[in-house]
Enzyme design. Structure first.
Site, PDB file in Angstrom:
ATOM      1  N   ASP A  61      15.344  38.568  22.823  1.00  0.00           N
ATOM      2  CA  ASP A  61      14.969  38.597  21.410  1.00  0.00           C
ATOM      3  C   ASP A  61      13.562  39.139  21.185  1.00  0.00           C
ATOM      4  OD1 ASP A  61      17.444  37.449  21.123  1.00  0.00           O
ATOM      5  OD2 ASP A  61      16.757  35.780  19.888  1.00  0.00           O
ATOM      6  N   ARG A  79       3.474  24.789  18.895  1.00  0.00           N
ATOM      7  CA  ARG A  79       3.261  25.987  18.076  1.00  0.00           C
ATOM      8  C   ARG A  79       1.804  26.256  17.744  1.00  0.00           C
ATOM      9  NH1 ARG A  79       7.524  27.908  20.160  1.00  0.00           N
ATOM     10  NH2 ARG A  79       9.498  27.389  19.159  1.00  0.00           N
ATOM     11  N   ASP A 117       9.639  26.625  12.669  1.00  0.00           N
ATOM     12  CA  ASP A 117       8.640  27.234  13.543  1.00  0.00           C
ATOM     13  C   ASP A 117       7.879  28.365  12.885  1.00  0.00           C
ATOM     14  OD1 ASP A 117       8.888  25.531  15.690  1.00  0.00           O
ATOM     15  OD2 ASP A 117      10.635  26.596  16.455  1.00  0.00           O
ATOM     16  N   SER A 157      20.874  27.055  20.786  1.00  0.00           N
ATOM     17  CA  SER A 157      19.538  27.587  20.607  1.00  0.00           C
ATOM     18  C   SER A 157      18.585  26.561  21.221  1.00  0.00           C
ATOM     19  CB  SER A 157      19.306  27.769  19.108  1.00  0.00           C
ATOM     20  OG  SER A 157      17.955  27.936  18.845  1.00  0.00           O
TER      21      SER A 157
END
Lengths: 404, 404, 404, 404
Positions: free
Chosen positions: C17, C99, C128, C181
């Site tokens: 990705d 994050r 996110d 995921s």
């Protein structure tokens, strides 16, 4: 990608801006427009909006003009005052509390008229767009929302006037245009813009439209008595009044005595700070009076819990979350406390001051006997020692532990 | 069962009541008495207490008379005002904030003089006994506390006077005795008792000792400018002042303009409601000014979090928990926010009103460009739609779920 | 209207990705790409990302590969665990807390390399994207953000694969693609999607990648001892460990004993509910242990205040507000309490259970003498009566008032 | 100074301690004693208390033996579980929640029998005395309270036994006396004292009376399904159950699978820390299940507000303030949210673990369509940009201001 719209309910004041929106909606969306004009105590005639709407081609059955003053005060203003709501320590939420009611009636009228969209005249950088639209979506998740100020390119005074001229919208001239952006309802009037944009500028005296200045208020104080029932004011100087009558009368007292002016910099929900001036004459009196009647009728801990929850409650209203589960949850807690909030508050009004000078209640929890330093029927002074010792026990233990 | 005490540090004002306590301690406990008299701005000479103490047989080295005004304002009043602390929506905590300082110095003097006990003149039904004693125990868990008002049987004015006479304690006669129980320090003066015991009675004008009434205040407003640094006021009208000087000067402005009177019914920590009247002239000005400077320098969410924590912080101080881990924890959070609270606030003082008319800061977060309805450099009006849609998403989903 | 970008720092995993994003950025924005690949304990080699980036045309000096594990645990995970943070009563915030660190390094690398933009691979409906972008803007308000998933039209697996093929991006085939995921770092691994999309489906056993199931965990319990210093774990079974070593080791214990699986439906900040499964083996042990060491070292009221503030603190982290004044304000309050949080916690690990079986501290506030029903040195049982009476006083007064 | 008492209602278990109290009350206060024995699920026969009371001279009409299990679970346990109440992050409040019910019935029986006093067997250093007495006074402000453990000098096991012998109170010998102080009701059983007084000692396996150890629990998991209605469990595996039946059955499941053991150091309201071990098998299952059904039926913000209010609510119950205006205020808020908390939760029970494996509801707010990264009917991914930008606006503005 333009949304498909058949019929839209517009919050229509009859003024220039919303008349331009009306026309723009017809043109841009090629849809039927329903106008909704509410009297929420803004102090202007609403009936003239009918004539204007007709002239702009609105069908008579699509024109809704309603007096919502009682509903506004009873179901929005009073519940909010039960919470003693103040935003950021200062602001009485005059604009914020009116938006949900407008939104609710628009959604109801949309249902009534089979409209699939609603529209409002709030700009793209303010709080009001949020308040309107959160209200719309909370009440009808499928409604289409048209926010012209965020869509069109008429983003200057000149473009707007040119558009009006081009479309035959009458531009009334009453002397010079106010330099301020204003909003009014039965609870308050607000001012933004103009010289206020520099927070070091003191507002000019002639900006204020409702109240006299403290300097120009009467030299003699005036006394009034407000009677409360279940946390709401129900009588003034012994005369029973409906909610809207009550607020109207208190406004008169406040205006006369220079009460309820406010000049602040506040934090908008959309992220920036903005300078606002407000006049909330009756509300300022009500807040003071409600706290006073609560002071003798509420249990201490419920009063304190109310105080701790209040900023969050006020923020919800400011941000537009009136029709939210969390506001209703807080309201349930607040309303639970108001059963015994009954009685009279006596106030002295003088040149900007609202001074509580007396309070009494059939449900009073105050008893002077319990306060004096003498013995009484419920309090044994020896108890204080145990109370203090056990409240201090953790300090004592911690003190010993730390010494080691 | 009487506690064994060798030496006791008494919070001694030099007045009749604490002189009686002094004598009573000597007699009852047969112990050495150390007197501690502090100037915290109560507005009375403290030096005369030395003569009185000597006359009652206190050794010169056991007499402590200290000027604590700077420490009081710097380390107690200012930190509290950083929090915008108000108890029950009204009270500026004037008495509450002074007690911890007295308690701390008594414990320090006890250590210095080898005393094993402390004593105070607070009565058995009030908050002050709690504030003193929680302070004592937080700072020295082993200290013995003597609270004469909870122990002795001198619980009426007559018995006290008889005791004084019997022990040769001079009873000064300055005209008629005030009907009110009072407390004063640099932050405020308070009144209880007398006709205040009926909460429907308006206080008599001659009760108020510090401020003129708004009616008698000057007919001309006066403007002042306060400069803030890290959340504390550091200069007045451009002149740098120490903390105590600042509060002293602001008190003068407040007294002159009828500012800071308060009349409330409050909830005592020991459980009953009590009527109190207060004058906090300088503090009332400071509270307004601090909020104003914060309004342009604090981030929105830290400001809101401060507002939500404030009632709890104020309650801790009111209840006597100044020296507690939880107050220090909250103070750490509050102080973290004050770094950028710098700048000037301009105020208009007029007949009881404190009106903010300007604020500016080198750290200002206000920018008029961001508020107007026109495009600016940081705000894209289209963003508002996404902002609103996602804030409303839960309503949309809930609306659909409920319809099913 | 495409933003002008010269150089962009991409959070690059080396996977399919972000490789597609890399290519897409080069094509769409015609700009230089800097890749940033961090080892935060996700359990995959990061070095291979260099080769891949080079193949996609990234200049060697534009490839940043860093081991951030120590910083991650020391400056993000540990401060969060001092707060005992749990989102919605269950979730240990494993993704949320990683994050901000990634965002911070991207901004630092942008400064280092003179880049004017940053980009990430988070999708348009998740949390996110918010966490990354709030971090970016808090640290550099002028940075341009490219969020490919919200911009491109590659919104299906097929389109992505087609794009990859067309641009020569290698599609590695390791057996069958996981239906979930996933996200992983040293604190946790998460799963979404697949059969989890029906919240009545129990996760399949082979979904879980880190922990054995409680059923397959050893039949014999294991005991460990964690040593705390100032609220952080510093030694395990007597052996001093760095933060990342500590979490790594605790993960091993947790994985072995089937500890830290979680299956919840949570509320995303962007508005919808989502099902997530998590494994947080070491974190689950740490949470239990931290509470245990606090239980003997924290003052009661600071512990309670921490508990009341915790949900808000956790929500800030979940929503992406790590670099906000309000999170820092809360952190200041939390950290203030951890000074005495020192000592050992002994735990028993067994088939999914983390059982506290002992705690001791040089700063312990526990003393068995004070708990028994016998007299002790600090507690006079008679004090309890006064304590109760005064706590009940408001009920007594209210009871009398209500009877009237 | 002994209080004058005519008739006292004693919370009477029939055990040795309360039998001694019974006798002591008769002797010390020379008053009539009414015994009240309640079955609240403690797991012991209550009927034998009648015989014992008669033997100690209690008149038949003064003996009250009642089965309160349904009322206990319906009106106390269930409302508390609606709040997900946990004290200090761990304790399910098993003892705390039973005391108010006992207190309430004592006051009702006092009214019924014309008694002017109540008495209980709680010791002078524990929480239960506070819970009983706050309950008494909240329900009857004029009741006289006799707390023998604070009054008498029988403060050691030997003195008690000597008193019992001297007064012919039978001392039953069932093998060796438990070294633990215990309390039980339908929600839990608790242990204090003995080797627990050293918090580094692991409890001995034979202390636990209700649950098997996880080690000894079945090797095969068991699945159950709980059905909720308005936030309360109403059916188990499809079978409708009354509240007490529900808790009884869940207890059986929990006991069998080693669920609900807890070992903590907690903070007592009276000021010290104490070690307690608890078994709450059914409650532990209910807490997990209730959170799970809420996770798909509650709005996000009401869920978060519940979480923020919970610690305070739990503390009120722990401290004995069940019958307080502030608890009722919070309950009103909590109950307001439970209307849609309907549906099924499927759980897997295995060796101490309660694992949620499924949840479904007619009122579910979960929709998998909204979570995936693909487009859906309510969510426009472009909205996320605006959402993030406006949430970050204050950071952007602050970033610019700070740079200057």
């Amino acid at each position: 990608m333009k949304k498909e719209v058949k019929k839209v309910v517009l919050a229509y004041s009859g003024g220039l801006d919303t008349s331009i929106i009306l026309k723009w909606l017809q043109d841009e969306y090629n849809c039927e427009v329903v106008t909704f004009t509410a009297d929420i105590g803004q102090g202007e005639e609403v009936e003239p909006a009918r004539e204007k709407a007709l002239k702009l081609g609105i069908k008579p059955e699509n024109i809704f003009i309603e007096d919502l003053r009682e509903e506004f005060v009873r179901d929005y203003v009073f519940p909010m005052f039960r919470a003693n709501a103040i935003y950021e320590g200062e602001y009485l939420l005059g604009t914020s509390i009116a938006r949900p009611l407008i939104a609710k009636r628009q959604i109801e009228i949309a249902k009534l008229t089979g409209a699939d969209a609603v529209s409002h005249g709030a700009t793209g950088k303010g709080n009001d767009q949020v308040r309107f639209e959160l209200g719309y979506l909370a009440l009808n998740p499928d409604i289409t929302i048209i926010a012209p100020w965020r869509e069109w390119d008429l983003n200057s005074r000149e473009k707007l006037l040119k558009f009006a001229e081009a479309h035959g919208i009458p531009i009334e001239k009453h002397g010079k245009k106010s330099p301020y952006s204003m909003d009014a309802n039965l609870l308050h009037i607000s001012y933004e813009g103009g010289i206020l944009e520099d927070p070091m500028n003191e507002p000019e005296e002639d900006m204020w439209r409702w109240t006299v200045s403290p300097e120009n208020a009467p030299d003699k104080p005036e006394y009034i008595t407000i009677t409360y029932k279940n946390g709401d004011p129900v009588a003034l100087n012994g005369k029973e009044l409906t909610p809207a009558q009550m607020l109207t009368e208190l406004n008169e007292y406040g205006k006369k005595h220079g009460i309820g002016r406010l000049d602040i910099v506040e934090n908008r929900y959309v992220g920036m700070k903005s300078r606002g001036c407000y006049e909330t004459p009756g509300g300022t009196i009500m807040l003071k009076a409600h706290r006073a009647i609560e002071s003798i009728t509420l249990d201490r801990e419920e009063a304190h819990l109310k105080d701790e929850l209040m900023p969050r409650y006020a923020k919800l209203i400011y941000n537009g979350f009136w029709f939210s589960p969390e506001r209703e949850m807080l309201q349930a807690a607040i309303d639970k406390t108001q059963e015994n909030v009954n009685g009279d508050v006596r106030l002295k009004l003088y040149k900007g001051n609202v001074i509580v000078v007396g309070r009494q209640s059939p449900n009073t929890l105050f008893n002077s006997e319990f306060c004096t330093f003498e013995e009484d029927s419920v309090y044994n002074q020896k108890d204080a020692e145990g109370f203090i010792r056990l409240n201090a026990l953790r300090f004592i233990i911690e003190g010993h532990a730390r010494k080691k």
